[in-house]
Write an enzyme that holds these catalytic residues in place. Structure first.
Site, short mmCIF file in Angstrom:
data_model
loop_
_atom_site.label_atom_id
_atom_site.label_comp_id
_atom_site.label_asym_id
_atom_site.label_seq_id
_atom_site.Cartn_x
_atom_site.Cartn_y
_atom_site.Cartn_z
N HIS A 1 6.41 -3.54 3.39
CA HIS A 1 7.14 -4.33 2.48
C HIS A 1 8.28 -5.23 3.36
CE1 HIS A 1 5.85 -0.79 -0.03
NE2 HIS A 1 6.01 -1.53 -0.99
N ASP B 1 -2.80 -5.33 -2.03
CA ASP B 1 -1.54 -4.74 -2.32
C ASP B 1 -0.64 -6.02 -2.66
OD1 ASP B 1 0.61 -3.23 -2.44
OD2 ASP B 1 0.24 -2.26 -0.56
#
Length: 492
Positions: free
Chosen positions: A180, A251
């Protein structure tokens, strides 16, 4: 002559809130979007969620894919259904039938409102205790354990009629950074990857309807590009070497591992060229448009029409196998006892902890407020922990804002002077370095299980902070041997 699909056929987006507003509906129609991922911002109640999914299906079409991260444990967006145990709690219990039942229940929750795609199970093998993003989301730290319970999860989802999606291929378990926030590199040999990271994915491919990619560079397969953008990984390995014919979805392309290193639109096109069927174009409307416009341009130029058509067919097949229609006959509350059993069976111990006698005096040390961390929901606050323990003990709470604030010698003296058992309860996703070497009489790890390796004390590990986990903790404190020997936490 075959007409090129609209770019939204190859992209998943998110939406701003709990209702489908006219502007968002027009945006979805304009680009021919057929897939949406839901988050906490989209969830208020079961009735609201059922209405939202019906409205989305009316816009997305009968081949709609409505997805969510509904793993159990900390990764649970709806707060109104019985909470499922985390993967690591289920791995600790190590009962594949229980895992299948729990994950079938997770799928039934989603099917009751019309969500037809669940981004679970996690097949990462968590072998790095400092891993900041996987931790209790993994079933464990051996390929065999992860495969056993991943297989059970896939069977449970199939049984309940919801598409599962394994993640994060080729594996996010042996990383000390979070994609992230940063681009991570794994420099193991191919032989090492085959024996560890890749093993659960390869083992379960025959049962896997969809695979989600990881934004990580694997030097042994492609030293240049992260797996999400890598043709050697997605087409060479997954499609070619392993003959996988299911769906490949990326993702989120908004994670910094991609967004900070590649243009959003460029990255989406690279992922499709690499072999992904669908890119996750999440985030603000302008970045969604940037991605969709880049895909539209590539459909008229760089993308192979045959490969595009194959991707569209895979996605259509997935949607038709598990349609996004709400099943009003399902009542998720019927599974409350099952979820409670999963939490109870998954509670584990480390270094033979002994509970204080009921009615005794405790000095409870706990973080005042546990903050939300990217994909995971926030943990439980100190007042809630004190209230729970107060049902069994005379509790004096010492709440701290950061572990750096702790004066441990002073707390130890206070506990000794007042005749209190010194109990540390850790409630955060990450392990704080200041916890290293602390010596409470008892440590309770209510979130990250690997906090037990920092704290120098016997520990009880719940695998999560949800109400079922805390109820299992209280049951253990009342009678530690009532359910027989507890699983022993084995960090590897």
């Amino acid at each position: 002559m075959t007409t090129s699909p609209l770019p939204g056929a190859l992209a998943m987006v998110d939406i701003p809130g709990p209702v489908l507003d006219p502007e968002t509906a027009a945006h979805l129609r304009r680009y021919g979007v057929t897939a949406v991922c839901l988050f906490g911002k989209n969830v208020e109640s079961a009735a609201q969620l059922r209405t939202l999914c019906a409205d989305l299906r009316a816009v997305l079409g009968e081949d709609a894919l409505i997805a969510i991260d509904h793993e159990g444990g900390a990764i649970t967006r709806p707060t109104f259904w019985p909470y499922a145990p985390s993967a690591m709690a289920l791995g600790a219990a190590d009962d594949a039938a229980l895992t299948q039942d729990v994950h079938a229940a997770l799928a039934r929750q989603l099917r009751s409102v019309g969500i037809n795609w669940n981004f679970t199970p996690v097949l990462d093998v968590n072998v790095d205790a400092s891993n900041p993003v996987i931790s209790e989301r993994a079933f464990g730290n051996t390929p065999a354990l992860v495969s056993r319970h991943g297989r059970a999860s896939l069977a449970g989802h199939a049984r309940a009629g919801v598409a599962a999606c394994v993640k994060h291929f080729p594996g996010h378990g042996d990383t000390h950074l979070d994609s992230h926030y940063s681009l991570q590199r794994v420099s193991k040999t191919r032989e090492q990857l085959d024996a560890l990271e890749l093993a659960p994915f390869r083992d379960l491919l025959p049962h896997t309807p969809a695979v989600m990619t990881a934004h990580i560079i694997f030097d042994a397969i492609d030293p240049e590009l992260p797996a999400t953008l890598s043709r050697p990984v997605l087409t060479g390995l997954l499609r070619g070497e392993w003959d996988y014919e299911g769906v490949i979805v990326t993702d989120s392309m908004g994670m910094k591992a991609i967004d900070d290193h590649y243009g959003r639109g460029e990255a989406a096109v690279l992922a499709l060229k690499a072999g992904a069927d669908m890119v996750m174009a999440l985030g603000r409307r302008e970045v969604q448009v940037e991605t969709l416009e880049a895909v539209a341009a590539a459909l008229d130029g760089d993308l192979d029409p045959a490969a595009v058509q194959a991707s569209v067919e895979r996605l259509r097949t997935l949607a038709r196998q598990t349609p996004a229609h709400a099943d009003l006959s399902l009542n998720p509350e019927d599974d409350a006892a099952l979820m409670a059993l999963g939490w109870e069976r998954g509670l584990s111990v480390y270094r033979d902890p002994q509970p204080p006698a009921p009615g005794s005096r405790l000095l409870l040390v706990c973080e005042r407020y546990a903050y939300r961390e990217n994909v995971s929901e926030r943990g439980v606050d100190a007042d809630t922990v004190a209230h729970d323990l107060g049902t069994l003990y005379d509790v004096q709470l010492h709440a701290y804002d950061t572990a750096d604030d702790l004066d441990w010698p002073a707390l130890r003296r206070q506990a000794d002077d007042e005749g209190r058992t010194l109990v540390l309860v850790t409630t955060g996703r990450h392990r704080h370095p200041a916890l290293a070497g602390l010596t409470p009489d008892l440590h309770v790890a209510l979130y990250n299980p690997y906090a037990a390796l920092l704290v120098d004390a016997p520990a009880v590990i719940t695998g999560g902070f949800r109400p079922g986990a805390r109820a299992a903790l209280l049951a253990w404190l009342r009678s530690p041997h009532a359910a027989g020997p507890r699983p022993v936490f084995a960090p590897g």
